[in-house]
Design an enzyme around this catalytic site. Structure first.
Site, short mmCIF file in Angstrom:
data_model
loop_
_atom_site.label_atom_id
_atom_site.label_comp_id
_atom_site.label_asym_id
_atom_site.label_seq_id
_atom_site.Cartn_x
_atom_site.Cartn_y
_atom_site.Cartn_z
N TYR A 153 9.88 -9.11 -1.23
CA TYR A 153 9.17 -8.03 -0.52
C TYR A 153 10.13 -7.23 0.37
CZ TYR A 153 5.30 -6.12 2.41
OH TYR A 153 4.41 -5.31 3.07
N LYS B 290 10.93 -3.33 0.06
CA LYS B 290 10.64 -2.41 1.16
C LYS B 290 11.90 -1.72 1.67
CE LYS B 290 6.14 -2.81 1.43
NZ LYS B 290 5.34 -1.75 0.79
P1 NAP Z 1 -4.10 -4.79 0.80
O1 NAP Z 1 -5.28 -4.84 1.71
O2 NAP Z 1 -3.71 -6.02 0.06
O3 NAP Z 1 -4.29 -3.58 -0.22
C1 NAP Z 1 -3.35 -3.30 -1.22
C2 NAP Z 1 -4.05 -2.58 -2.35
O4 NAP Z 1 -3.08 -2.32 -3.39
C3 NAP Z 1 -5.16 -3.43 -2.99
O5 NAP Z 1 -6.34 -2.68 -3.12
C4 NAP Z 1 -4.56 -3.80 -4.33
O6 NAP Z 1 -5.50 -3.94 -5.37
C5 NAP Z 1 -3.68 -2.59 -4.63
N1 NAP Z 1 -2.71 -2.90 -5.68
C6 NAP Z 1 -1.98 -4.03 -5.85
N2 NAP Z 1 -1.24 -3.96 -6.94
C7 NAP Z 1 -1.49 -2.75 -7.51
C8 NAP Z 1 -1.03 -2.10 -8.69
N3 NAP Z 1 -0.14 -2.67 -9.51
N4 NAP Z 1 -1.51 -0.86 -8.97
C9 NAP Z 1 -2.42 -0.28 -8.17
N5 NAP Z 1 -2.88 -0.84 -7.04
C10 NAP Z 1 -2.44 -2.07 -6.72
O7 NAP Z 1 -2.78 -4.37 1.60
P2 NAP Z 1 -2.55 -3.51 2.94
O8 NAP Z 1 -2.32 -4.48 4.03
O9 NAP Z 1 -3.56 -2.45 3.07
O10 NAP Z 1 -1.11 -2.89 2.60
C11 NAP Z 1 -0.94 -1.60 2.04
C12 NAP Z 1 0.55 -1.29 1.97
O11 NAP Z 1 1.12 -1.39 3.27
C13 NAP Z 1 1.34 -2.25 1.09
O12 NAP Z 1 2.38 -1.55 0.42
C14 NAP Z 1 1.93 -3.22 2.08
O13 NAP Z 1 3.10 -3.82 1.58
C15 NAP Z 1 2.21 -2.28 3.24
N6 NAP Z 1 2.32 -2.96 4.54
C16 NAP Z 1 1.28 -3.69 5.06
C17 NAP Z 1 1.44 -4.31 6.29
C18 NAP Z 1 0.32 -5.12 6.94
O14 NAP Z 1 0.58 -5.73 7.99
N7 NAP Z 1 -0.87 -5.17 6.38
C19 NAP Z 1 2.64 -4.21 6.98
C20 NAP Z 1 3.68 -3.46 6.44
C21 NAP Z 1 3.51 -2.85 5.20
P3 NAP Z 1 -6.16 -5.38 -5.69
O15 NAP Z 1 -7.03 -5.68 -4.55
O16 NAP Z 1 -6.91 -5.15 -6.97
O17 NAP Z 1 -5.02 -6.34 -5.84
#
Ligand code: NAP
Length: 253
Positions: free
Chosen positions: A154, A158
């Site tokens: 990851y 990133k």
């Molecule tokens: P999340 O709640 O897990 O949502 C991620 C979404 O991406 C889910 O709806 C998932 O679908 C979808 N997804 C996964 N694989 C995919 C694919 N191959 N094609 C299309 N869609 C896909 O995550 P989040 O926390 O909102 O995070 C969103 C972004 O922010 C990510 O890139 C994450 O790495 C980044 N981020 C998050 C945090 C944090 O603290 N939450 C911090 C830094 C960065 P499914 O549900 O069907 O799997």
């Protein structure tokens, strides 16, 4: 009328969490928004909420790591909403493990969704942006780009997205297309809830522990990230490009 009226935006991973909040915010800003996620039906709730508040939104099912599916999805957005000129590459997954336990699949899955997915989506959308001589791309990086135990895959993805962002900013600048990255810190979503579950800590305790380490004294919300994305894709942010904005409640670098 909002200044961004008539712009068409694509947000990937928009079924929930940060992506759903970004899509909702861009719709409030006046954009027509395509919510892309693995399962089209999973976006229905977010799409209905946007429509109920007077916005324009569609759901499109796509695996962002599948080249042909990405091209078809972007063309479908162009056909149904108009040329997409705003792209937020947000789809993401976690496959955390210490290096000695990390499998080939853990590595490939994470690199494919975050890095290959952002590449494929950006390549498909730049066609419309360069034709329109206007565009905005935002890539979702993370504070994990700076290094995080158990996240070699990851963190590499990133950090890779940051180099990708700066390179696209250089290549696409002459077409009036800006490209930036947001690097969120701890945001309360299903993703961080899953991490808490994996390490066996109650999510509320997990958030309290994280908040104690964050200068502003709280964890982030999806809306914190949506607000930053809204700024970066706005008309007025045309001179901000190639930047990584850490949205983490305190300094990071
Ligand atoms: P999340 O709640 O897990 O949502 C991620 C979404 O991406 C889910 O709806 C998932 O679908 C979808 N997804 C996964 N694989 C995919 C694919 N191959 N094609 C299309 N869609 C896909 O995550 P989040 O926390 O909102 O995070 C969103 C972004 O922010 C990510 O890139 C994450 O790495 C980044 N981020 C998050 C945090 C944090 O603290 N939450 C911090 C830094 C960065 P499914 O549900 O069907 O799997």
């Amino acid at each position: 009328m909002a200044e961004t009226d008539a712009r068409v935006a694509i947000v990937t991973g928009a079924a929930r969490g940060i992506g759903a909040a970004v899509a909702t915010r861009l719709a409030q800003d006046g954009m027509a928004v395509a919510l892309l996620d693995l399962d089209e039906d999973s976006c229905a709730e977010a799409v209905e909420k946007i429509k109920a508040s007077g916005g324009t939104a569609i759901a499109v099912g796509v695996d962002v790591s599948d080249s042909a599916a990405v091209d078809a999805a972007v063309q479908r957005v162009a056909d149904e909403l108009g040329a997409p000129t705003v792209l937020v590459n947000n789809a993401g997954i976690l496959r955390d493990n210490l290096l000695f336990k990390m499998t080939d699949d853990d590595w490939d899955a994470v690199i494919n969704v975050h890095l290959r997915g952002s590449f494929l989506m950006s390549r498909a959308v730049q066609k419309f942006q360069t034709e329109a001589k206007w565009g905005r791309i935002v890539n979702m990086s993370s504070t994990s780009a700076l290094g995080n135990r158990g996240q070699a895959n990851y963190a590499a993805a990133k950090a890779g997205l940051q180099g990708f962002t700066k390179t696209l900013a250089i290549e696409l600048g002459k077409f009036n297309v800006t490209v930036n990255a947001i690097a969120p810190g701890f945001i309360a979503t299903d993703m961080t809830a899953a991490t808490a579950a994996r390490v066996g800590v109650d999510f509320e305790d997990f958030k309290k522990g994280a908040a104690a380490m964050i200068p502003v004294g709280r964890v982030g919300t999806p809306e914190d990230i949506a607000h930053t994305a809204s700024f970066l894709v706005s008309e007025g942010a045309g001179f901000v490009s190639g930047q990584v904005v850490y949205v983490a409640g305190g300094p990071k670098d």
